[in-house]
Scaffold this motif. Structure first.
Motif, PDB file in Angstrom:
ATOM      1  N   GLU A  68       0.830  -1.209   0.000  1.00 48.03           N
ATOM      2  CA  GLU A  68       0.000   0.000   0.000  1.00 48.03           C
ATOM      3  C   GLU A  68       0.864   1.259   0.000  1.00 48.03           C
ATOM      4  O   GLU A  68       0.581   2.225  -0.732  1.00 48.03           O
ATOM      5  CB  GLU A  68      -0.911  -0.015   1.228  1.00 48.03           C
ATOM      6  CG  GLU A  68      -1.778   1.220   1.379  1.00 48.03           C
ATOM      7  CD  GLU A  68      -2.533   1.256   2.698  1.00 48.03           C
ATOM      8  OE1 GLU A  68      -2.993   2.347   3.096  1.00 48.03           O
ATOM      9  OE2 GLU A  68      -2.652   0.191   3.352  1.00 48.03           O
ATOM     10  N   ILE A  69       1.912   1.264   0.813  1.00 52.66           N
ATOM     11  CA  ILE A  69       2.819   2.419   0.846  1.00 52.66           C
ATOM     12  C   ILE A  69       3.443   2.624  -0.529  1.00 52.66           C
ATOM     13  O   ILE A  69       3.507   3.752  -1.048  1.00 52.66           O
ATOM     14  CB  ILE A  69       3.909   2.219   1.919  1.00 52.66           C
ATOM     15  CG1 ILE A  69       3.271   2.226   3.315  1.00 52.66           C
ATOM     16  CG2 ILE A  69       4.991   3.293   1.811  1.00 52.66           C
ATOM     17  CD1 ILE A  69       4.217   1.805   4.422  1.00 52.66           C
ATOM     18  N   GLU A  78       2.329   1.726  -3.457  1.00 51.49           N
ATOM     19  CA  GLU A  78       1.346   2.137  -4.459  1.00 51.49           C
ATOM     20  C   GLU A  78       1.019   3.617  -4.377  1.00 51.49           C
ATOM     21  O   GLU A  78       0.561   4.210  -5.359  1.00 51.49           O
ATOM     22  CB  GLU A  78       0.079   1.291  -4.301  1.00 51.49           C
ATOM     23  CG  GLU A  78       0.268  -0.143  -4.783  1.00 51.49           C
ATOM     24  CD  GLU A  78      -0.728  -1.112  -4.178  1.00 51.49           C
ATOM     25  OE1 GLU A  78      -1.694  -0.639  -3.530  1.00 51.49           O
ATOM     26  OE2 GLU A  78      -0.540  -2.332  -4.336  1.00 51.49           O
ATOM     27  N   ASN A  79       1.272   4.229  -3.228  1.00 50.50           N
ATOM     28  CA  ASN A  79       0.932   5.644  -3.044  1.00 50.50           C
ATOM     29  C   ASN A  79       2.126   6.576  -3.177  1.00 50.50           C
ATOM     30  O   ASN A  79       2.023   7.763  -2.885  1.00 50.50           O
ATOM     31  CB  ASN A  79       0.264   5.834  -1.682  1.00 50.50           C
ATOM     32  CG  ASN A  79      -1.151   5.304  -1.652  1.00 50.50           C
ATOM     33  OD1 ASN A  79      -2.062   5.914  -2.200  1.00 50.50           O
ATOM     34  ND2 ASN A  79      -1.343   4.150  -1.040  1.00 50.50           N
ATOM     35  N   LEU A  80       3.266   6.037  -3.620  1.00 57.13           N
ATOM     36  CA  LEU A  80       4.461   6.857  -3.820  1.00 57.13           C
ATOM     37  C   LEU A  80       4.736   7.049  -5.302  1.00 57.13           C
ATOM     38  O   LEU A  80       4.246   6.291  -6.147  1.00 57.13           O
ATOM     39  CB  LEU A  80       5.672   6.187  -3.162  1.00 57.13           C
ATOM     40  CG  LEU A  80       5.659   6.084  -1.636  1.00 57.13           C
ATOM     41  CD1 LEU A  80       6.884   5.302  -1.148  1.00 57.13           C
ATOM     42  CD2 LEU A  80       5.628   7.470  -0.989  1.00 57.13           C
ATOM     43  N   GLU A  81       5.546   8.063  -5.601  1.00 56.18           N
ATOM     44  CA  GLU A  81       6.005   8.272  -6.978  1.00 56.18           C
ATOM     45  C   GLU A  81       6.738   7.022  -7.459  1.00 56.18           C
ATOM     46  O   GLU A  81       7.523   6.434  -6.719  1.00 56.18           O
ATOM     47  CB  GLU A  81       6.943   9.483  -7.024  1.00 56.18           C
ATOM     48  CG  GLU A  81       7.515   9.776  -8.393  1.00 56.18           C
ATOM     49  CD  GLU A  81       8.567  10.868  -8.358  1.00 56.18           C
ATOM     50  OE1 GLU A  81       9.195  11.106  -9.425  1.00 56.18           O
ATOM     51  OE2 GLU A  81       8.782  11.474  -7.286  1.00 56.18           O
ATOM     52  N   GLN A 101       9.320   6.627   4.463  1.00 54.09           N
ATOM     53  CA  GLN A 101       7.902   6.627   4.108  1.00 54.09           C
ATOM     54  C   GLN A 101       7.105   5.666   4.988  1.00 54.09           C
ATOM     55  O   GLN A 101       5.926   5.881   5.254  1.00 54.09           O
ATOM     56  CB  GLN A 101       7.723   6.287   2.631  1.00 54.09           C
ATOM     57  CG  GLN A 101       8.258   7.347   1.689  1.00 54.09           C
ATOM     58  CD  GLN A 101       7.608   8.709   1.919  1.00 54.09           C
ATOM     59  OE1 GLN A 101       6.396   8.807   2.113  1.00 54.09           O
ATOM     60  NE2 GLN A 101       8.423   9.754   1.914  1.00 54.09           N
ATOM     61  N   TYR A 137       3.934   6.808   7.250  1.00 52.25           N
ATOM     62  CA  TYR A 137       2.688   6.039   7.352  1.00 52.25           C
ATOM     63  C   TYR A 137       2.282   5.866   8.818  1.00 52.25           C
ATOM     64  O   TYR A 137       1.119   6.051   9.184  1.00 52.25           O
ATOM     65  CB  TYR A 137       2.875   4.673   6.685  1.00 52.25           C
ATOM     66  CG  TYR A 137       1.680   3.760   6.809  1.00 52.25           C
ATOM     67  CD1 TYR A 137       0.658   3.790   5.864  1.00 52.25           C
ATOM     68  CD2 TYR A 137       1.574   2.867   7.880  1.00 52.25           C
ATOM     69  CE1 TYR A 137      -0.454   2.961   5.988  1.00 52.25           C
ATOM     70  CE2 TYR A 137       0.466   2.041   8.007  1.00 52.25           C
ATOM     71  CZ  TYR A 137      -0.539   2.082   7.062  1.00 52.25           C
ATOM     72  OH  TYR A 137      -1.629   1.264   7.190  1.00 52.25           O
ATOM     73  N   HIS A 184       3.279  -5.360  -5.324  1.00 57.63           N
ATOM     74  CA  HIS A 184       3.157  -4.049  -5.957  1.00 57.63           C
ATOM     75  C   HIS A 184       3.631  -4.084  -7.407  1.00 57.63           C
ATOM     76  O   HIS A 184       2.930  -3.610  -8.316  1.00 57.63           O
ATOM     77  CB  HIS A 184       3.970  -3.028  -5.147  1.00 57.63           C
ATOM     78  CG  HIS A 184       4.294  -1.772  -5.885  1.00 57.63           C
ATOM     79  ND1 HIS A 184       3.334  -0.874  -6.291  1.00 57.63           N
ATOM     80  CD2 HIS A 184       5.499  -1.274  -6.309  1.00 57.63           C
ATOM     81  CE1 HIS A 184       3.919   0.137  -6.930  1.00 57.63           C
ATOM     82  NE2 HIS A 184       5.222  -0.083  -6.955  1.00 57.63           N
TER      83      HIS A 184
END
Length: 262
Positions: free
Chosen positions: A59-60, A62-65, A77, A81, A120
């Motif tokens: 999840e982390i 998927e939400n990063l550049e 990161q 979170y 991911h």
């Protein structure tokens, strides 16, 4: 410097609210498997909870550049979170982030994080992030260059040991004038006679120009016996009281130093 097992499967896992349990090294492992209990010698961990940890890493990601990250960047990161979810427990990842102390895990995928990152990348084949171990090495070398002198205290060995020692050689290869690690302590039960890295002596490392043999000490002991004694001595001696924190994580928001031609 650490391993993924320490930072992800232990620290981050517990920061998510899960726990490790006292177990039995002589338990029936087939029974444990059927009950989805993973055994780490005499410690138990819930497989379903570990899967949640895996998917939290996914999840982390998927939400990063979508780009290459050093392990330090990604671990920061993970701390972000935890901050966002209001975690105020005892977490090394979170405390290091709050005090600008970088954490590097050069073999980052060799743990629960690896499963999350595989998930991911598998589900985002055209656009995904990756962990760049060369970037880890470069950033570690920056830490070496930013310090007047450096010392190492190593518990165990393996990949973190080699990366930490090699920053001296890397700095020289880049054209910088630098010094060997001024002092080095290693606590290990590994034996140099099997040829593995964990048991290679610090005296040997001097031949590579990595550590100063005048101030090195191999401590052949189980870590939970020796390290509390070393840490207790350093704490009660009190020299740390007059030292200013370095906040080395701030290095990575500044321009890199220029190479000196020699």
């Amino acid at each position: 410097m650490s391993t993924g097992a320490n930072i992800v499967d232990q620290d981050f896992f517990e920061a998510l609210g899960y726990r490790h349990y006292v177990g039995d090294p002589f338990a029936d492992d087939e029974v444990l498997r059927q009950q989805r209990i993973d055994r780490i010698y005499d410690t138990y961990i819930d497989e379903d909870q570990l899967r949640v940890c895996d998917m939290t890493i996914a999840e982390i990601a998927e939400n990063l550049e979508k780009r290459p990250y050093s392990s330090r960047e990604f671990i920061e990161q993970m701390a972000v979170y935890l901050e966002r979810r209001g975690n105020y427990g005892q977490s090394v990842v979170q405390a290091a982030y709050q005090h600008q102390v970088p954490i590097f895990v050069p073999a980052f995928s060799d743990c629960s994080a690896g499963f999350g990152l595989v998930h991911h990348q598998w589900n985002s084949p055209e656009s995904h992030l990756s962990i760049d171990s060369v970037r880890d090495f470069r950033e570690l070398t920056q830490c070496k260059l930013a310090s007047n002198y450096t010392g190492l205290v190593m518990i165990g060995g393996g990949v973190p040991k080699n990366f930490a020692q090699d920053t001296v050689v890397a700095a020289e290869m880049l054209g910088f004038e630098t010094s060997m690690h001024k002092y080095t302590i290693q606590v290990t039960v590994a034996d140099e006679r099997d040829g593995a890295l964990s048991g290679s002596t610090l005296k040997e490392a001097h031949s590579w120009g990595k550590v100063d043999k005048a101030t090195e000490q191999m401590v052949f002991s189980e870590a939970t016996v020796a390290f509390p004694l070393i840490a207790g001595y350093a704490y009660h001696k009190g020299n740390w009281r007059d030292r200013q924190p370095h906040h080395l994580a701030e290095l990575f928001t500044k321009p890199q130093p220029k190479v000196v031609t020699v």
